[in-house]
Design a protein around this motif. Structure first.
Motif, PDB file in Angstrom:
ATOM      1  N   GLY A  29     131.506  13.418 -70.142  1.00  0.00           N
ATOM      2  CA  GLY A  29     130.537  14.190 -70.498  1.00  0.00           C
ATOM      3  C   GLY A  29     129.479  14.232 -69.038  1.00  0.00           C
ATOM      4  N   TRP A  34     127.454  17.748 -68.926  1.00  0.00           N
ATOM      5  CA  TRP A  34     127.074  18.035 -70.184  1.00  0.00           C
ATOM      6  C   TRP A  34     125.862  17.131 -70.718  1.00  0.00           C
ATOM      7  CZ3 TRP A  34     132.861  18.206 -72.382  1.00  0.00           C
ATOM      8  CH2 TRP A  34     133.480  19.199 -71.837  1.00  0.00           C
ATOM      9  N   SER A  35     126.054  15.847 -70.070  1.00  0.00           N
ATOM     10  CA  SER A  35     124.942  14.605 -70.590  1.00  0.00           C
ATOM     11  C   SER A  35     124.522  14.124 -69.463  1.00  0.00           C
ATOM     12  CB  SER A  35     125.726  13.849 -71.667  1.00  0.00           C
ATOM     13  OG  SER A  35     126.647  12.991 -70.857  1.00  0.00           O
ATOM     14  N   PRO A 107     122.102  21.047 -69.160  1.00  0.00           N
ATOM     15  CA  PRO A 107     123.273  20.968 -68.958  1.00  0.00           C
ATOM     16  C   PRO A 107     124.207  21.869 -68.288  1.00  0.00           C
ATOM     17  CG  PRO A 107     123.071  21.320 -71.404  1.00  0.00           C
ATOM     18  CD  PRO A 107     121.590  21.165 -70.526  1.00  0.00           C
ATOM     19  N   LEU A 109     127.002  24.745 -68.353  1.00  0.00           N
ATOM     20  CA  LEU A 109     127.582  25.641 -69.508  1.00  0.00           C
ATOM     21  C   LEU A 109     129.090  25.868 -69.249  1.00  0.00           C
ATOM     22  CD1 LEU A 109     124.708  27.968 -70.688  1.00  0.00           C
ATOM     23  CD2 LEU A 109     125.584  25.631 -71.669  1.00  0.00           C
TER      24      LEU A 109
END
Length: 109
Positions: A29, A34-35, A107, A109
């Motif tokens: 992630g 994303w994180s 984050p 996309l």
């Protein structure tokens, strides 16, 4: 669970010695942005509950080439002080204490 000594750094906050560490490689992630990047902190002499700090920056080793700001010792010291004010007791065993400082992280996309 105690931090491994290999790769950890010492930091002194308020006269107490702590150890902190970043993951060398990002999680999946984190690699995809994303994180955000996280770091872990524990008391150096009497490890108990680990402090998990969630930063607002992407991991420097992300796969998308997003610039990641380094986590500086001053950031870690500020996080430790904040966690102590919020009730983290580093020498008491128990679940990890999560300190979310990710406000402002966007984050991919």
């Amino acid at each position: 669970m105690a931090l491994g000594r290999k790769g950890s750094r010492r930091i002194v906050v308020g006269g107490t010695i702590y150890r902190w560490r970043l993951r060398r490689r990002p999680t999946y992630g984190q690699a995809l942005c994303w994180s955000p990047c996280t770091c872990a902190v524990e008391h150096a002499d009497h490890p108990g509950a680990t402090l998990v700090v969630i930063t607002k920056h992407p991991h420097a080793g992300n796969w998308l080439g997003r610039p990641g700001n380094p986590v500086l010792p001053s950031h870690v010291a500020d996080a430790i002080e904040s966690a102590l004010r919020q009730g983290w007791v580093p020498v008491r065993t128990g679940s990890p204490f999560h300190l979310d400082q990710s406000a402002g992280f966007s984050p991919s996309l």
